[in-house]
Design an enzyme around this catalytic site. Structure first.
Site, PDB file in Angstrom:
ATOM      1  N   ASN A  30     -10.466   2.942   2.994  1.00 42.32           N
ATOM      2  CA  ASN A  30     -10.125   2.879   1.575  1.00 42.32           C
ATOM      3  C   ASN A  30     -11.129   2.062   0.769  1.00 42.32           C
ATOM      4  OD1 ASN A  30      -8.232   3.425  -0.666  1.00 42.32           O
ATOM      5  ND2 ASN A  30      -7.961   1.200  -0.647  1.00 42.32           N
TER       6      ASN A  30
ATOM      7  N   TRP B 238     -21.212  11.766 -19.748  1.00 37.76           N
ATOM      8  CA  TRP B 238     -21.579  11.797 -18.322  1.00 37.76           C
ATOM      9  C   TRP B 238     -22.960  12.395 -18.143  1.00 37.76           C
ATOM     10  CZ3 TRP B 238     -18.307   8.832 -16.009  1.00 37.76           C
ATOM     11  CH2 TRP B 238     -16.965   8.821 -16.362  1.00 37.76           C
TER      12      TRP B 238
ATOM     13  N   GLU C  86       0.834  -1.210   0.000  1.00 32.65           N
ATOM     14  CA  GLU C  86       0.000   0.000   0.000  1.00 32.65           C
ATOM     15  C   GLU C  86       0.866   1.257   0.000  1.00 32.65           C
ATOM     16  OE1 GLU C  86      -3.275   0.146  -0.412  1.00 32.65           O
ATOM     17  OE2 GLU C  86      -3.208  -2.041  -0.613  1.00 32.65           O
TER      18      GLU C  86
ATOM     19  N   TRP D 149     -16.124  11.686 -12.943  1.00 33.13           N
ATOM     20  CA  TRP D 149     -15.243  11.352 -11.823  1.00 33.13           C
ATOM     21  C   TRP D 149     -14.573  12.579 -11.224  1.00 33.13           C
ATOM     22  CZ3 TRP D 149     -10.114  12.648 -12.532  1.00 33.13           C
ATOM     23  CH2 TRP D 149      -9.677  12.850 -13.849  1.00 33.13           C
TER      24      TRP D 149
ATOM     25  N   TRP E 246      -9.564   7.832  -8.026  1.00 35.47           N
ATOM     26  CA  TRP E 246     -10.743   8.161  -8.826  1.00 35.47           C
ATOM     27  C   TRP E 246     -10.591   7.697 -10.270  1.00 35.47           C
ATOM     28  CZ3 TRP E 246     -15.591   9.302  -7.835  1.00 35.47           C
ATOM     29  CH2 TRP E 246     -15.897   9.689  -6.530  1.00 35.47           C
TER      30      TRP E 246
ATOM     31  N   TRP F 226       1.993   1.708  -3.452  1.00 34.54           N
ATOM     32  CA  TRP F 226       0.945   2.345  -4.268  1.00 34.54           C
ATOM     33  C   TRP F 226       1.030   3.864  -4.138  1.00 34.54           C
ATOM     34  CZ3 TRP F 226      -2.233   1.214  -8.093  1.00 34.54           C
ATOM     35  CH2 TRP F 226      -2.621  -0.113  -8.315  1.00 34.54           C
TER      36      TRP F 226
END
Length: 584
Positions: free
Chosen positions: A458, A423, A391, A476, A499, A394
């Protein structure tokens, strides 16, 4: 402590939320053209800054001080590389060290900073100032109005103090890199101040992990395979702890200019970003300021067991934590299997402290390896410590993306082919999502947790984000903006990365046809419903499967909204629009 006067209620109109009402009108101004984004990618500001530092003033005349310029992402004294370098320079030259922090409301508006994040910054600054005072090092906190003129403002301050050097840790967003570049250019032209900006945020600096053909990685798995050996390379010193700053001589308190800096206090608030007293006290309970608190939270994650009473809006350092066997029963030891569970404190909750740099990612890795008895770096999928260090990797990965592909911090999708996905424009649905009134309990619990705590687990973020993008088909970028405006741990790289993963537009994203079923996710991550019942009190007495997907009759009786959309129909709509870009 002096109480702050506030008049705004901590409800849906709290300052932490107020900027999000009209974001549909504001959003287009936040998106660069594809052409401008491509230009930034072709010549990343990070590389320009590194070049500017390399050719800047190298041997300035001895001044009267060395300045460490603290930012919103390196708010600590321990293990701080720029601060350590500044202190070493000051000691070498026999002159005082001064710390500088510049508050910029315009900057916070432009970057969608949350009032909670700004308040957290101020609370940490108060502690840093007190700790630096013990070392006879002044922390000068100053507000500056016009963000575009900030480089000149900082350089003028350095001249007023007759500084010979300024040191800072890099921030990797486009605007921040260009700001530091401008400071270097002004200093180079004037020829009096040496500017040094260094890597500190990441475990491995951006650019140090590349593919065989010299490009930055855009897929996480091969990035991790290259990242781990780089971290392990002893000569690289990636995990080394930076030394603490040395104290200034007490005579600095008699300096005709610098002595006055000790009297400058950290302001109680930044205009437009204040919290009312009740909310500030509440958020302060959930997120205590200071390095000591951050390291205590890390210790508990490493050495104590998860508690199902600690998953919600509670003091993370409350009494009752039980020390257990690290490898088998601690939160770290069980992280591999329990990290996605929402009904206990199975995660570290260190994201606000990492985002603001109150604790370094290096310290997290060092302490995790120590606690688990590992002598070599563990990034395996089969252990708790390996999964947790993944993590942290990441976090590095997404920061490398922002640095090497600046388009993503300019409002563009990483994958331009999805720039024209159709969208929905539905302010009512967007607001219902923000308010936690979508009619999908797990989504509503997640969004209400964000409002209450300024933070979300998360897995809850992933569920809520994918629901907005794939079920409601709302852009988004509106969700990205709202999270930044609401959460205390807002970090552009991680937030944007998350996102764009959910929207299938970013690096290494979920395939467009991978769409979370929120009801299935609810049963997997909150099987007993404790998380939902805590944050959605309308459903507090509901048990069994109905809690995860209340029948219309139950929802009506309890005053809980019906779902905004049918998930199966919404899923088919999303797949159609991604397969047929631009179509309705």
């Amino acid at each position: 402590m002096t109480k702050r006067q506030r008049s705004i209620s901590p409800t849906l109109d709290s300052p932490a939320m107020k900027k999000s009402r009209d974001d549909a009108k504001f959003l287009p101004n936040k998106i660069a053209t594809a052409e401008n984004a491509a230009k930034a990618d072709a010549s990343p500001p990070l590389l320009q800054l590194l070049d500017a530092v390399a050719v800047g003033v190298q041997k300035p005349a001895k001044g009267e001080c060395v300045v460490y310029w603290m930012r919103m992402e390196d708010m600590r004294i321990r293990d701080n590389r720029a601060l350590a370098l500044a202190s070493a320079q000051a000691q070498k030259d026999g002159i005082p060290l001064v710390a500088l922090f510049v508050l910029s409301a315009q900057d916070y508006i432009a970057h969608d900073r949350s009032a909670r994040r700004v308040d957290f910054t101020l609370r940490n600054l108060e502690q840093i100032r007190a700790d630096l005072n013990k070392l006879n090092i002044p922390l000068y906190t100053v507000s500056h109005k016009t963000r575009t003129k900030l480089p000149g403002f900082v350089h003028d301050l350095l001249l007023q103090w007759n500084a010979s050097h300024v040191f800072g840790n890099m921030e990797y967003e486009v605007d921040e890199l260009r700001r530091d570049l401008a400071v270097c250019q002004i200093a180079q032209k004037q020829g009096r101040i040496a500017c040094t900006f260094v890597h500190d945020k990441c475990i491995v600096p951006p650019g140090d992990v590349r593919t065989k053909d010299g490009r930055g990685y855009t897929v996480y798995s091969p990035f991790l395979r290259s990242w781990a050996p780089v971290v392990e390379k002893a000569a690289a010193h990636h995990l080394d702890e930076a030394p603490l700053p040395k104290a200034n001589d007490h005579s600095v308190h008699k300096h005709p200019v610098l002595a006055k800096l000790f009297k400058v206090e950290v302001p109680h608030e930044v205009e437009g970003f204040s919290l009312d007293l009740e909310e500030r006290e509440r958020i302060s309970t959930f997120w205590p300021a200071g390095e000591h608190a951050a390291h205590q939270m890390l210790y508990r994650f490493l050495y104590t067991a998860a508690r199902n009473t600690q998953f919600g809006a509670v003091d993370p350092l409350a009494d009752g934590a039980k020390e257990v066997d690290v490898t088998k029963k601690s939160r770290l030891g069980k992280y591999k299997d329990a990290r996605d569970m929402l009904d206990a404190d199975t995660t570290s909750r260190l994201s606000p402290y990492l985002a603001t740099g109150v604790i370094s990612a290096r310290a997290c890795v060092r302490e995790a390896l120590k606690a688990s008895g590992k002598k070599k770096l563990d990034v395996s999928r089969d252990t708790g410590v390996g999964r947790w260090i993944q993590e942290l990797a990441w976090r590095d990965f997404y920061t490398h993306i922002v640095s090497l592909f600046p388009r993503v911090s300019m409002g563009r999708p990483f994958q331009e082919k999805y720039a024209d996905v159709r969208w929905e424009t539905n302010p009512e649905h967007l607001q219902a999502w923000k308010d936690g009134k979508t009619g999908v309990p797990i989504v509503d619990a997640a969004m209400r947790q964000a409002r209450t705590m300024g933070w979300m687990h998360n897995r809850a973020r992933m569920i809520a984000a994918m629901f907005l993008v794939k079920d409601l088909m709302i852009d988004w970028r509106l969700g990205e903006k709202y999270f930044m405006e609401t959460l205390i741990d807002g970090d552009l790289a991680s937030n944007n990365g998350g996102w764009q993963w959910s929207a299938s537009t970013g690096v290494d994203p979920a395939p467009y046809f991978r769409i979370f079923n929120p009801y299935t996710q609810s049963q997997k991550t909150d099987p007993g419903g404790e998380y939902i019942r805590f944050f959605v009190p309308e459903l507090a007495k509901v048990r069994g499967p109905e809690l995860h997907k209340p029948p219309p009759g139950v929802a009506d009786k309890l005053g809980y909204p019906l779902p905004l959309v049918d998930h199966n129909e919404a899923r088919q709509r999303a797949i159609h629009r991604y397969k047929n870009i631009g179509s309705k």
